[in-house]
Design an enzyme around this catalytic site. Structure first.
Site, PDB file in Angstrom:
ATOM      1  N   CYS A 143       0.876  -1.171   0.000  1.00  0.00           N
ATOM      2  CA  CYS A 143       0.000   0.000   0.000  1.00  0.00           C
ATOM      3  C   CYS A 143       0.915   1.224   0.000  1.00  0.00           C
ATOM      4  O   CYS A 143       1.793   1.341   0.854  1.00  0.00           O
ATOM      5  CB  CYS A 143      -0.871  -0.029   1.261  1.00  0.00           C
ATOM      6  SG  CYS A 143      -1.580   1.574   1.668  1.00  0.00           S
ATOM      7  N   GLU A 178       8.764  -2.054 -12.638  1.00  0.00           N
ATOM      8  CA  GLU A 178       7.475  -2.057 -13.323  1.00  0.00           C
ATOM      9  C   GLU A 178       6.330  -1.570 -12.436  1.00  0.00           C
ATOM     10  O   GLU A 178       5.389  -2.318 -12.132  1.00  0.00           O
ATOM     11  CB  GLU A 178       7.168  -3.449 -13.873  1.00  0.00           C
ATOM     12  CG  GLU A 178       8.134  -3.866 -14.964  1.00  0.00           C
ATOM     13  CD  GLU A 178       7.764  -5.172 -15.649  1.00  0.00           C
ATOM     14  OE1 GLU A 178       6.983  -5.945 -15.075  1.00  0.00           O
ATOM     15  OE2 GLU A 178       8.258  -5.423 -16.769  1.00  0.00           O
ATOM     16  N   CYS A 186      -7.623   0.590   1.103  1.00  0.00           N
ATOM     17  CA  CYS A 186      -7.677   0.690   2.569  1.00  0.00           C
ATOM     18  C   CYS A 186      -8.113   2.096   2.989  1.00  0.00           C
ATOM     19  O   CYS A 186      -8.188   3.008   2.165  1.00  0.00           O
ATOM     20  CB  CYS A 186      -6.312   0.347   3.160  1.00  0.00           C
ATOM     21  SG  CYS A 186      -5.088   1.640   2.934  1.00  0.00           S
ATOM     22  N   CYS A 189      -5.636   4.909   2.068  1.00  0.00           N
ATOM     23  CA  CYS A 189      -5.720   5.339   0.663  1.00  0.00           C
ATOM     24  C   CYS A 189      -6.974   6.187   0.448  1.00  0.00           C
ATOM     25  O   CYS A 189      -6.953   7.184  -0.274  1.00  0.00           O
ATOM     26  CB  CYS A 189      -5.705   4.131  -0.269  1.00  0.00           C
ATOM     27  SG  CYS A 189      -4.061   3.397  -0.401  1.00  0.00           S
ATOM     28  N   GLU A 334      14.707  -4.680 -20.176  1.00  0.00           N
ATOM     29  CA  GLU A 334      14.506  -6.132 -20.209  1.00  0.00           C
ATOM     30  C   GLU A 334      14.076  -6.498 -21.627  1.00  0.00           C
ATOM     31  O   GLU A 334      13.071  -5.982 -22.113  1.00  0.00           O
ATOM     32  CB  GLU A 334      13.420  -6.567 -19.219  1.00  0.00           C
ATOM     33  CG  GLU A 334      13.782  -6.286 -17.771  1.00  0.00           C
ATOM     34  CD  GLU A 334      12.714  -6.764 -16.790  1.00  0.00           C
ATOM     35  OE1 GLU A 334      11.811  -7.527 -17.178  1.00  0.00           O
ATOM     36  OE2 GLU A 334      12.784  -6.344 -15.621  1.00  0.00           O
ATOM     37  N   TRP A 342       5.375 -18.125 -17.156  1.00  0.00           N
ATOM     38  CA  TRP A 342       5.518 -18.435 -15.734  1.00  0.00           C
ATOM     39  C   TRP A 342       5.132 -19.879 -15.432  1.00  0.00           C
ATOM     40  O   TRP A 342       5.688 -20.515 -14.561  1.00  0.00           O
ATOM     41  CB  TRP A 342       4.646 -17.482 -14.912  1.00  0.00           C
ATOM     42  CG  TRP A 342       5.345 -16.196 -14.570  1.00  0.00           C
ATOM     43  CD1 TRP A 342       6.545 -15.774 -15.067  1.00  0.00           C
ATOM     44  CD2 TRP A 342       4.903 -15.194 -13.654  1.00  0.00           C
ATOM     45  NE1 TRP A 342       6.877 -14.553 -14.521  1.00  0.00           N
ATOM     46  CE2 TRP A 342       5.878 -14.178 -13.648  1.00  0.00           C
ATOM     47  CE3 TRP A 342       3.775 -15.055 -12.841  1.00  0.00           C
ATOM     48  CZ2 TRP A 342       5.769 -13.035 -12.849  1.00  0.00           C
ATOM     49  CZ3 TRP A 342       3.661 -13.911 -12.054  1.00  0.00           C
ATOM     50  CH2 TRP A 342       4.647 -12.915 -12.054  1.00  0.00           C
ATOM     51  N   GLU A 382       9.865 -18.142 -11.851  1.00  0.00           N
ATOM     52  CA  GLU A 382      10.291 -17.877 -13.232  1.00  0.00           C
ATOM     53  C   GLU A 382      11.254 -18.925 -13.794  1.00  0.00           C
ATOM     54  O   GLU A 382      12.088 -18.622 -14.633  1.00  0.00           O
ATOM     55  CB  GLU A 382      10.866 -16.463 -13.314  1.00  0.00           C
ATOM     56  CG  GLU A 382       9.779 -15.437 -13.042  1.00  0.00           C
ATOM     57  CD  GLU A 382      10.199 -13.996 -13.225  1.00  0.00           C
ATOM     58  OE1 GLU A 382      11.400 -13.745 -13.428  1.00  0.00           O
ATOM     59  OE2 GLU A 382       9.316 -13.129 -13.148  1.00  0.00           O
ATOM     60  N   GLN A 383      11.084 -20.180 -13.340  1.00  0.00           N
ATOM     61  CA  GLN A 383      11.964 -21.250 -13.837  1.00  0.00           C
ATOM     62  C   GLN A 383      11.806 -21.489 -15.339  1.00  0.00           C
ATOM     63  O   GLN A 383      12.663 -22.079 -15.974  1.00  0.00           O
ATOM     64  CB  GLN A 383      11.680 -22.546 -13.088  1.00  0.00           C
ATOM     65  CG  GLN A 383      12.102 -22.491 -11.630  1.00  0.00           C
ATOM     66  CD  GLN A 383      11.644 -23.708 -10.849  1.00  0.00           C
ATOM     67  OE1 GLN A 383      11.849 -24.834 -11.264  1.00  0.00           O
ATOM     68  NE2 GLN A 383      11.010 -23.478  -9.718  1.00  0.00           N
TER      69      GLN A 383
HETATM   70  C1  GAL Z   1       9.103  -8.542 -16.046  1.00  0.00           C
HETATM   71  C2  GAL Z   1       9.746  -8.209 -14.726  1.00  0.00           C
HETATM   72  C3  GAL Z   1      10.915  -9.112 -14.429  1.00  0.00           C
HETATM   73  C4  GAL Z   1      10.537 -10.545 -14.646  1.00  0.00           C
HETATM   74  C5  GAL Z   1       9.998 -10.708 -16.044  1.00  0.00           C
HETATM   75  C6  GAL Z   1       9.598 -12.131 -16.349  1.00  0.00           C
HETATM   76  O1  GAL Z   1       7.851  -7.990 -16.182  1.00  0.00           O
HETATM   77  O2  GAL Z   1      10.186  -6.880 -14.700  1.00  0.00           O
HETATM   78  O3  GAL Z   1      11.312  -8.936 -13.097  1.00  0.00           O
HETATM   79  O4  GAL Z   1       9.609 -10.914 -13.697  1.00  0.00           O
HETATM   80  O5  GAL Z   1       8.879  -9.897 -16.205  1.00  0.00           O
HETATM   81  O6  GAL Z   1       8.485 -12.529 -15.648  1.00  0.00           O
END
Ligand code: GAL
Length: 715
Positions: A143, A178, A186, A189, A334, A342, A382-383
Site C-alpha cells: 500500500c 514495473e 484501505c 488510501c 529487459e 511463468w 520464473e523457472q
Molecule cells: C518482467 C519483470 C521481471 C521478470 C519478467 C519475467 O515484467 O520486470 O522482473 O519478472 O517480467 O516474468
C-alpha cells in the site's frame, strides 16, 4: 524499380531535424564518449553460487556486454531484519564486476517487501475491494499510503544510495520494478484520495458539479463522505464515472510520488553522472506515463513481444510511446532472451529472431539493450522464463546471437549517437481517454489504444513512422495527425486540433471522440463538439452494433465506399450516423435507414483537411486505403514501401539518416531501396533492391553523397 534518393525525399527529414529539440540526456548517459552503447543483461547474483559469479562475468565480457542490472528484488538481503543492513554480498559481486570492467545499473529493491516487514506492519500490504489484505509472497503488493512501508522503503533506498554512490562501476539506477496496477482500497488510501480531490476541486460545490452528484442522490456535504469508487462496472458501491476517473488519476499519482521520492534520494546522495530511470511496460495503462517519465533522466522499458514470424506491431507502437512520453530515446531494460512464461512457456526464438527483436527497438529509438535474463533460473516462479543461457549455464545459440548483436551495436554506436526518429506524422495518445473508455466503454470493447493500433499498423505497413504526442502538444512540426477515439477532449485541446487543420495540417479522428470533458462528464453538445467546423460534420445519432450482455449478437452494415478501391467492407461494432455540414462523403452505409448518413468523411477547412471515420471496419485493407489517402493529402511519401512482414524506420540527425529494414518473417524478403548506399550491417552497397534473410535486418545510410563515399563503420 529504381528509387533515387532525391533531395525532395530527404528534405522533410532535415527540416524536421532542425526544428527538433537538440537536447538529449539519453545521448549523454547512453553513449558514453559517443562511441559505446550499453548492451548487457539482467543478472541476479543471489540466484547463483558465489563460485559461479566470475565465470558469468567472464562469459558476459566475452559476449561483448558492458552493463549488468542487479539487485532489484534484494531488499531482504540488504536488510535481513529491521534496521540491520548488509551490503557485503553485493559488494563481493561488485568487486568482481570492477575487475571485469563491467558497468552496473542498480535496481532499488522496493517492489518486494521482506517477510518481516509484512509480518510486523500488516497494513503495508494492500487491501482488496472485499476488505481482505493481499497475502505476502508475490510482488508489488504494498500500500503506498502506508507510512511504515514508505519510511522503510525510502530508508533502504537511502542506505543503498549512500553505500554505492561512489562505486566506480555504478552508472545509474532503476527505481523499483514495473510500477503499476496498484489499487489498494484501505482507509489510508481513501483518506489520501479525499485530500487529493479536495485539493483538486477546492469546494464541495465544485466536486458536486464535477462529479455530477445530482444523479442518484450522490450529493456530498462533507469531504469525509467521499468513498473509494467501485472497482468494477456494475458494482453498487459508488458507481460514478467521474469519481472513478479521479481514482485512476490518484492511484497513478501514488506510483509517481513514490518514484519521485526515490529519485530525489538517489540524486541527493549520488553524483550527477548517475542516471535515474525506471523500467516501464510499454502500452501498460494504469499509470500516466507522461507524468511518470518527468522525474527521470530517461525512460527504459521491458519488451516481451509475441514470438513467431509476424510483425509484433504492439512492440513498435510501445517503443514509440516510450520515445514519446519524454520525447527522447530510451533504453531497453529487459529484452526477451528465450522462451517465456511463468507456468507454460512459449516458442523458442528461432535463429535470427532475438537479433531482429533488438533491431526493431533500435529502429524505434532504443539507445541500448539489456537482456532479461542472463541464465534461466532453477528456482522460483520464473523457472520457465528463459534467459540467454539455459538452466545448465552453457554458452548457447541464444548467447552467441546476443554476442553478435553486442558486437554489431558497438560498431554502429558512432553512427547512432544523436540520432532519433523525426516523423512527419503524429498520433495522439492520451491517458484520460484510455481510462475514461475503460471506465465506460460506450460500445463493447471500445479502447483508445486499440483504435490507435488500427491506423498505426497501417502506417507501419505503408512505411511511415509516427511520433506519439499529447493532445495539448505543439503540432506545428507535423503534417498529419491521428487522434482516434480521443474520448476526453478539453476545449483548449480541441482548439489545438482545429488550428492544426486550419493552418494546413491533415487530421484524422474517429468514433467516440470529444464525447467527454476532463471530469468524465458528457458534453451537452452535438458531437464531435468543437471539432465540428474542422471536420465539417455533425453526429446526431450513433449506435453500438454488438448487443447482448457478452456482445456476441452483431449487426453489420456493408459500406458503400468511394475512393477506397473495390473491396467490399463491413462496418462492425459501432456506427456514427454522420450528417455532413461541409464535408465530402467518402463512404456511406448500405442500409436503407442510413442512406442519408455518412460513415467516412473528408473536409477542407482553412488550409488543411479534417477526416472522420465513424465506424470500425473488420478488414485491415480499409485502414491501408485510408492511410494511403491521408499520406497523399499530407504530401508525405515514405522513402520505402515495405513488402508484407517488413518494417522500416529512419533514424537521423543533422548529418546522417539511417534507414532500418527489419524482416519479421521466416522467409526472405526483397524491398526496393535507394541505391548505391552503404548497408552498415553487411558492409556492401545497395543495388536498387535488397533481399533480407529470414528475420534479417539492414541499416542503410542515407546521407549526403560526399559522406556516403567515406569509409563504412563496419568493414
Ligand atoms: C518482467 C519483470 C521481471 C521478470 C519478467 C519475467 O515484467 O520486470 O522482473 O519478472 O517480467 O516474468
Amino acid at each position: 524499380m529504381k528509387i533515387a534518393l532525391s533531395f525532395a525525399l530527404l528534405q522533410p527529414l532535415l527540416i524536421a531535424i532542425s526544428s527538433a529539440s537538440a537536447e538529449s540526456l539519453a545521448d549523454e548517459f547512453l553513449f558514453p564518449g559517443g562511441n559505446t552503447i550499453y548492451v548487457g543483461v539482467d543478472y541476479y547474483p543471489e540466484h547463483w553460487p558465489e563460485e559461479r559469479w566470475e565465470t558469468d562475468l567472464r562469459m558476459m565480457r566475452k559476449a561483448g556486454f558492458n552493463i549488468v542490472r542487479v539487485a532489484e528484488f534484494s531488499w531482504v538481503l540488504f536488510e535481513p531484519s529491521e534496521g540491520t543492513f548488509d551490503f557485503d554480498w553485493l559488494d563481493r559481486w561488485m568487486e568482481l564486476a570492477k575487475k571485469h570492467e563491467m558497468k552496473v545499473i542498480l535496481g532499488t529493491p522496493t517492489a518486494i517487501m521482506p517477510a518481516w516487514l509484512a509480518k510486523k506492519y500488516p497494513e503495508a500490504l494492500s487491501q482488496k475491494a472485499d476488505g481482505t489484505r493481499t497475502v505476502w509472497g508475490g510482488r508489488r503488493h504494498n500500500c503506498f499510503a502506508d507510512q511504515d512501508y514508505r519510511r522503510l522503503a525510502l530508508r533502504v533506498v537511502e542506505k543503498m544510495a549512500e553505500h554505492y554512490a561512489n562505486h566506480p562501476c555504478v552508472v545509474g539506477w532503476q527505481i523499483d520494478n514495473e510500477l503499476g496496477g496498484n489499487d489498494c482500497r484501505c482507509v489510508k488510501c481513501q483518506e489520501a484520495f479525499r485530500l487529493v480531490v479536495k485539493d483538486r476541486y477546492s469546494s464541495l460545490d465544485e466536486i458536486n458539479r464535477a462529479w455530477g452528484t445530482h444523479f442518484w442522490g450522490q450529493r456530498l456535504h462533507d469531504w469525509k463522505e467521499i468513498p473509494i469508487p467501485a472497482d468494477r462496472v456494475g458494482d453498487w458501491a459508488i458507481s460514478n464515472p467521474s469519481a472513478s476517473l479521479d481514482w485512476q488519476r490518484f492511484t497513478s499519482q501514488q506510483s509517481i510520488d513514490f518514484l519521485t521520492a526515490q529519485a530525489d534520494i538517489i540524486r541527493g546522495k549520488c553524483p550527477p553522472s548517475h542516471f535515474v530511470t525506471h523500467n516501464f511496460m510499454g502500452l501498460h495503462a494504469s499509470i500516466d506515463y507522461y507524468a511518470l517519465a518527468r522525474p527521470l533522466d530517461f525512460v527504459s522499458w521491458d519488451n516481451y513481444p509475441p514470438l513467431g514470424p509476424a510483425i509484433p506491431y504492439d512492440s513498435s507502437l510501445a517503443a514509440d510511446v516510450m520515445r514519446g512520453v519524454k520525447k527522447q530515446n530510451f533504453l531497453i531494460m529487459e529484452q526477451t532472451a528465450g522462451p517465456l512464461g511463468w507456468s507454460v512457456f512459449s516458442l523458442n526464438p528461432k535463429p535470427g529472431e532475438l537479433r531482429k527483436i533488438c533491431y526493431q527497438q533500435l529502429a524505434h529509438g532504443a539507445d541500448g539493450q539489456i537482456w532479461f535474463r542472463w541464465r534461466t533460473c532453477t528456482v522460483g516462479r520464473e523457472q520457465y522464463w528463459h534467459g540467454l543461457l539455459g538452466h545448465d549455464g552453457k554458452a548457447s545459440r541464444r548467447y552467441r546471437e546476443a554476442a553478435q548483436v553486442a558486437t554489431e551495436y558497438q560498431e554502429l554506436a558512432p553512427k547512432l549517437a544523436g540520432t532519433t526518429l523525426h516523423p512527419q506524422v503524429a498520433i495522439i495518445y492520451d491517458y484520460n481517454s484510455l481510462w475514461a473508455l475503460q471506465i465506460q466503454n460506450g460500445y463493447p470493447g471500445a479502447s483508445h489504444a486499440e483504435a490507435i493500433k488500427r491506423y498505426y499498423n497501417a502506417l507501419l505497413r505503408a512505411g511511415a513512422n509516427a511520433d506519439i504526442v499529447r493532445p495539448s502538444d505543439d503540432l506545428s512540426k507535423y503534417k498529419l495527425v491521428f487522434a482516434p477515439h480521443l474520448h476526453v477532449l478539453a476545449d483548449p485541446d480541441a482548439q489545438n486540433l482545429s488550428k492544426f487543420v486550419e493552418r494546413g495540417g491533415v487530421l484524422l479522428t474517429d468514433c467516440r471522440t470529444a464525447v467527454k470533458d476532463e471530469t468524465n462528464l458528457a458534453y451537452a453538445r452535438t458531437l464531435p463538439g468543437l471539432l465540428s467546423p474542422a471536420l465539417g460534420i455533425e453526429i446526431s445519432e450513433y449506435e453500438s452494433l454488438r448487443q447482448g450482455i457478452d456482445g456476441t449478437t452483431e449487426t453489420t452494415y456493408p459500406l458503400l465506399a468511394t475512393g477506397l478501391g473495390d473491396v467490399r467492407y463491413n462496418a462492425v461494432r459501432y456506427a456514427d450516423w454522420i450528417s455532413p455540414t461541409s464535408a465530402d462523403v467518402i463512404a456511406r452505409y448500405d442500409a436503407p435507414h442510413l442512406k442519408d448518413f455518412a460513415a467516412l468523411t473528408r473536409n477542407k477547412y482553412g488550409d488543411g483537411i479534417g477526416w472522420y471515420v465513424g465506424t470500425i471496419i473488420d478488414d485491415p485493407r480499409f485502414y491501408d486505403a485510408v492511410v494511403a489517402r491521408l499520406l497523399a493529402d499530407a504530401n508525405i511519401t515514405p522513402i520505402v514501401k515495405p513488402p508484407a512482414g517488413v518494417e522500416v524506420t529512419v533514424r537521423s540527425n543533422e548529418v546522417t539518416a539511417l534507414l532500418f529494414a527489419i524482416n519479421h518473417t521466416n522467409q526472405p524478403a526483397t524491398l526496393n531501396v535507394p541505391s548505391h548506399r552503404p548497408n552498415l550491417l553487411s558492409g556492401e552497397r545497395t543495388e536498387d533492391s535488397i533481399t533480407l534473410a529470414p528475420f534479417g535486418v539492414a541499416i542503410i545510410e542515407l546521407e549526403a553523397a560526399a559522406k556516403a563515399s567515406g569509409p563504412l563503420s563496419v568493414p
